[in-house]
Motif scaffolding. Structure first.
Motif, PDB file in Angstrom:
ATOM      1  N   UNK A  14       0.840  -1.213   0.000  1.00 51.21           N
ATOM      2  CA  UNK A  14       0.000   0.000   0.000  1.00 51.21           C
ATOM      3  C   UNK A  14       0.870   1.257   0.000  1.00 51.21           C
TER       4      UNK A  14
ATOM      5  N   UNK B 280       2.230   1.899  -3.344  1.00 54.42           N
ATOM      6  CA  UNK B 280       1.220   2.460  -4.251  1.00 54.42           C
ATOM      7  C   UNK B 280       0.947   3.933  -3.934  1.00 54.42           C
ATOM      8  N   UNK B 281       0.821   4.246  -2.640  1.00 53.80           N
ATOM      9  CA  UNK B 281       0.572   5.642  -2.248  1.00 53.80           C
ATOM     10  C   UNK B 281       1.712   6.557  -2.680  1.00 53.80           C
TER      11      UNK B 281
ATOM     12  N   UNK C 235       3.194   6.838  -5.299  1.00 52.88           N
ATOM     13  CA  UNK C 235       3.074   7.351  -6.675  1.00 52.88           C
ATOM     14  C   UNK C 235       1.796   8.181  -6.866  1.00 52.88           C
ATOM     15  N   UNK C 236       1.142   8.526  -5.740  1.00 53.48           N
ATOM     16  CA  UNK C 236      -0.135   9.253  -5.841  1.00 53.48           C
ATOM     17  C   UNK C 236      -0.107  10.557  -5.038  1.00 53.48           C
TER      18      UNK C 236
ATOM     19  N   UNK D   5      -2.378  11.113  -2.710  1.00 50.16           N
ATOM     20  CA  UNK D   5      -3.305  10.775  -1.620  1.00 50.16           C
ATOM     21  C   UNK D   5      -3.092  11.723  -0.438  1.00 50.16           C
ATOM     22  N   UNK D   6      -4.194  12.371   0.014  1.00 50.53           N
ATOM     23  CA  UNK D   6      -4.068  13.339   1.114  1.00 50.53           C
ATOM     24  C   UNK D   6      -4.700  12.846   2.409  1.00 50.53           C
ATOM     25  N   UNK D   7      -5.186  11.612   2.404  1.00 48.02           N
ATOM     26  CA  UNK D   7      -5.754  11.056   3.630  1.00 48.02           C
ATOM     27  C   UNK D   7      -7.220  11.397   3.829  1.00 48.02           C
TER      28      UNK D   7
ATOM     29  N   UNK E  59     -10.371   9.257  -1.221  1.00 44.01           N
ATOM     30  CA  UNK E  59      -9.805   8.114  -1.940  1.00 44.01           C
ATOM     31  C   UNK E  59      -9.714   8.400  -3.436  1.00 44.01           C
TER      32      UNK E  59
ATOM     33  N   UNK F 219      -7.746   9.575  -5.555  1.00 41.61           N
ATOM     34  CA  UNK F 219      -6.349  10.015  -5.714  1.00 41.61           C
ATOM     35  C   UNK F 219      -5.897   9.906  -7.171  1.00 41.61           C
ATOM     36  N   UNK F 220      -4.830  10.616  -7.459  1.00 37.89           N
ATOM     37  CA  UNK F 220      -4.327  10.646  -8.832  1.00 37.89           C
ATOM     38  C   UNK F 220      -2.851  10.276  -8.858  1.00 37.89           C
ATOM     39  N   UNK F 221      -2.453   9.725  -9.994  1.00 39.98           N
ATOM     40  CA  UNK F 221      -1.043   9.370 -10.135  1.00 39.98           C
ATOM     41  C   UNK F 221      -0.218  10.642 -10.349  1.00 39.98           C
TER      42      UNK F 221
ATOM     43  N   UNK G 144       0.410  14.687   3.717  1.00 39.83           N
ATOM     44  CA  UNK G 144       1.083  14.476   2.432  1.00 39.83           C
ATOM     45  C   UNK G 144       1.505  13.001   2.388  1.00 39.83           C
ATOM     46  N   UNK G 145       0.512  12.137   2.304  1.00 44.00           N
ATOM     47  CA  UNK G 145       0.775  10.695   2.383  1.00 44.00           C
ATOM     48  C   UNK G 145       1.684  10.219   1.247  1.00 44.00           C
TER      49      UNK G 145
END
Lengths: 414, 327
Positions: free
Chosen positions: B65, B68-69, B71-72, B74-76, B79, B81-83, B293-294
């Motif tokens: 996980x 994967x995160x 490369x995105x 993701x802000x928490x 869901x 999220x974008x590459x 800033x995940x």
């Protein structure tokens, strides 16, 4: 390009499991509470502080049961619950999470609700975006200068000067008399004077502070450079020790209550400690940055209550009742008794004598400013300014480097 | 016997030579051995299954996980999220605070490993000798390692306070020294963090060495004494080589623990002044969770896991080489 299908699936499975579990729990609680509406409330304050409000509300509204929860890691826990579809019905919105909660549509627009009528403008602005208010904050805090009357008397002074220039002169006088004039907690509570100066500067320019976060390029470093330049005089002129970078708020309290320093910056949360000490103390407004400017304080509205945006039916009605109750006379009196400076229109907090000046001139008038309330990415800004201020005070970076480092970090976080 | 006769009969039928028969028997033996091994492996597997399941759920899945995160964006909070490709990795390498954190983490891990090892071995040798109050002394040194480093950080904050009233500064003032800016000066703050880490861990590692010392046969020393070896020669030629497995274990624990340090610097200095005692783990927690800033936090975590694995495997390789030399 959207990605993360597998991640979504994993989170989905975990969230579904949690939902099934929570639904079964809800079922149990519903039967236990005999068909009452159950409202989940995730609070910022701990159970000891929040429970009296919950109990009084349940007493006044026997058909509503509050499922109370709180956490010491409030922002992260709420974030996890929201993304896992476990949102509480009523929760707290504050500077650290307001931008994310509003932009991800987690909070209900409360602008036209009847319970918002008496909320002060400064408290509304704190949790507003594009003219819409998303939270109900009923109190505020403002910091100031706590001073030792006996030590000031030794140099023939009875009150803290109203300008920074006068303040520095007083510090020099105290230092010449062998008294440590002033200390600030740069290890953990930075920016007290700087925020006050910057607030005064923005007020003088007539800047609409609610628009600061809208700017695509966030430059809090460059924007507040003048305030930092004035504040640094206290170190550049050798009035205060640069060792303050290693001093915490607790260190300052210990120094003050043992009579080893004449003035420190803090707020109402430390008053009980000062009252328990033998020091004859006073609490003054922070000095104005320059003559002719207003005396602002570092301060902020207290965290606000928010309603989950997807709430409907009886639960929504119950949530609105709860917010109405939280600005009732009983709740505001209880908040005052707990040491909060209530700012709801038409209500006067009975604060202690030392706090009256700051309460009347800063808290009630909304003349306070907190940098992280008005720029985007407040958590990034908070930690970055703290580290950079420490380097600035140490003398390891210049003011220009400070400005550049802060703005560069903010740009990378956008 | 019957089986052997049967094999011989078959061999005769097929007109095979005696060497063929031997090869056939050898093959059957190997087959049976392989079956037995497989059975044993299966038994071991069932014993390993619970820990394997825990490893997959608590380590492998979050690791995938995290990858994967990284490369995105993701802000928490959403869901959706974008590459962002390698942008998070680029940010890791261009952020001065992260690089400073990495530098201090490496300095901390290396210096604490060296100092704890240098102090703990002689301490263990001393505690292994007979003297009055030996058991009390052993308990005292071990006790330092009982409280968590987070608690020690909070206690030592008052001891190393830069104020005149700080414990160390009060003692120094008796001799007309100071006050010294312990936690206000970057270099001194780094010294304080490493000093406390060494102080807190020597007792535990001395106890570890003590256990290895007690397993050294005493006749080795008796023989060396008869041969006229001095105490120093005995230490260098008997004690140290016999302690190599202990040194391998101790330095491995110190290095891996040092690289992921968070609690002590955070409670003592919060990573300051500036970024002087900032660590990689603090950076991962602060950027990833604290600042939502995940993606960046995950990228840093992935890079740090790889770097730590390389360091630890390299250390194991060197340790194994040294161990073999002394065997």
């Amino acid at each position: 390009m959207r990605i993360g299908t597998a991640v979504k699936a994993i989170v989905g499975i975990v969230a579904s499991g949690a939902m099934v579990f929570s639904m079964s729990a809800c079922g149990n609680s519903a039967s236990a509470s005999g068909g009452k509406v159950t409202l989940s409330y995730f609070a910022w304050d701990n159970e000891q502080t929040s429970k009296p409000y919950v109990e009084e509300f349940e007493k006044e509204n026997p058909n509503i049961h509050i499922d109370f929860g709180s956490s010491t890691t409030y922002v992260q826990t709420l974030q996890t619950r929201l993304v896992g579809n476990q949102a509480p019905d009523v929760f707290i919105i504050t500077s650290e999470n307001k931008e994310d909660l509003i932009s991800n549509n987690y909070v209900k627009d409360l602008t036209d609700e009847s319970f918002m009528k008496n909320i002060s403008d400064a408290n509304k602005e704190f949790v507003s975006k594009d003219g819409k208010a998303y939270g109900m904050s009923t109190s505020s805090w403002a910091s100031g200068i706590v001073y030792n009357k006996a030590l000031l008397k030794k140099v023939g002074v009875s009150e803290v000067p109203s300008t920074w220039e006068g303040f520095i002169k007083l510090c020099k006088k105290l230092k010449a008399a062998g008294i440590t004039p002033y200390l600030e907690a740069n290890a953990d509570s930075t920016r007290r004077i700087q925020d006050a100066f910057y607030g005064g500067l923005l007020a003088k320019k007539g800047t609409d502070v609610t628009k600061l976060a809208d700017s695509k390029v966030q430059t809090p470093g460059a924007d507040s450079k003048e305030a930092y330049s004035e504040w640094m005089k206290i170190y550049d002129e050798g009035v205060v020790s640069r060792d303050t970078v290693g001093m915490s708020g607790d260190d300052l309290k210990t120094q003050f209550t043992s009579g080893q320093v004449a003035m420190i910056t803090t707020g109402a949360w430390d008053f009980s400690t000062f009252q328990d000490s033998d020091v004859d103390w006073g609490f003054a407004q922070m000095p104005a940055m320059k003559t002719g400017m207003e005396q602002y304080a570092q301060g902020s509205p207290s965290p606000a209550l928010a309603i989950y945006s997807k709430l409907t039916g009886d639960k929504l009605k119950a949530a609105e009742k709860f917010l109405t109750f939280m600005q009732s006379k009983w709740a505001l009196k209880k908040a005052t008794d707990d040491g909060n400076a209530v700012t709801v229109k038409g209500y006067n907090s009975d604060v202690i004598d030392q706090y009256k000046d700051v309460y009347e001139k800063n808290v009630k008038t909304g003349k306070y400013f907190l940098l992280t309330n008005f720029y985007s990415k407040p958590s990034v800004l908070d930690t970055t300014t703290q580290s950079e201020i420490q380097q600035l005070v140490q003398g390891s970076i210049s003011l220009d480097q400070f400005v550049q480092n802060v703005d560069k970090k903010m740009a990378s976080a956008q | 016997m019957e089986q052997s006769a049967e094999i011989k009969m078959v061999a005769r039928t097929k007109r095979e030579s005696p060497s063929d028969i031997n090869r056939f028997e050898e093959k059957r033996f190997k087959h049976r051995k392989r079956l037995r091994g497989l059975h044993e492996d299966l038994t071991s597997f069932w014993f390993l299954l619970p820990i394997l399941a825990i490893f997959v759920v608590l380590f492998a899945v979050p690791l995938v996980q995290t990858l994967m995160f990284s490369f995105t964006d993701f802000n928490g909070y959403s869901m959706n999220m974008h590459s962002v490709g390698m942008a998070n990795y680029q940010q890791v390498f261009s952020d001065p605070s992260i690089l400073q954190g990495l530098l201090f983490t490496v300095i901390y891990a290396v210096l604490q490993t060296i100092f704890v090892t240098i102090i703990a071995i002689p301490l263990a040798v001393t505690l292994n000798k007979k003297f009055f109050g030996r058991n009390f002394a052993r308990s005292m040194f071990f006790f330092f390692s009982v409280p968590s480093l987070a608690v020690l950080g909070m206690v030592w904050k008052y001891i190393f306070s830069p104020l005149k009233s700080g414990v160390v500064n009060s003692v120094l003032s008796v001799f007309g020294i100071g006050p010294l800016p312990w936690l206000s000066n970057s270099r001194l703050a780094q010294f304080c963090v490493i000093f406390i880490a060494v102080w807190a861990q020597i007792g535990w590692h001395a106890t570890l060495y003590l256990a290895f010392l007690q397993s050294i046969p005493s006749d080795l020393y008796e023989q060396a004494t008869v041969d006229g070896a001095s105490s120093k020669q005995q230490f260098v030629h008997i004690t140290l080589p016999q302690l190599v497995p202990g040194i391998v274990t101790s330095t491995f624990l110190l290095m891996s623990g040092g690289l992921k340090v968070y609690d002590l610097p955070y409670t003592l200095t919060k990573g300051g002044p500036g970024y002087s005692t900032y660590t990689v783990t603090q950076s991962i927690i602060q950027q990833g969770i604290g600042q939502s800033q995940y993606g960046v936090g995950s990228a840093l975590a992935v890079l740090f896991t790889i770097a730590t694995a390389i360091v630890v495997f390299a250390q194991m390789g060197v340790a194994n080489t040294i161990s073999r030399r002394f065997q």
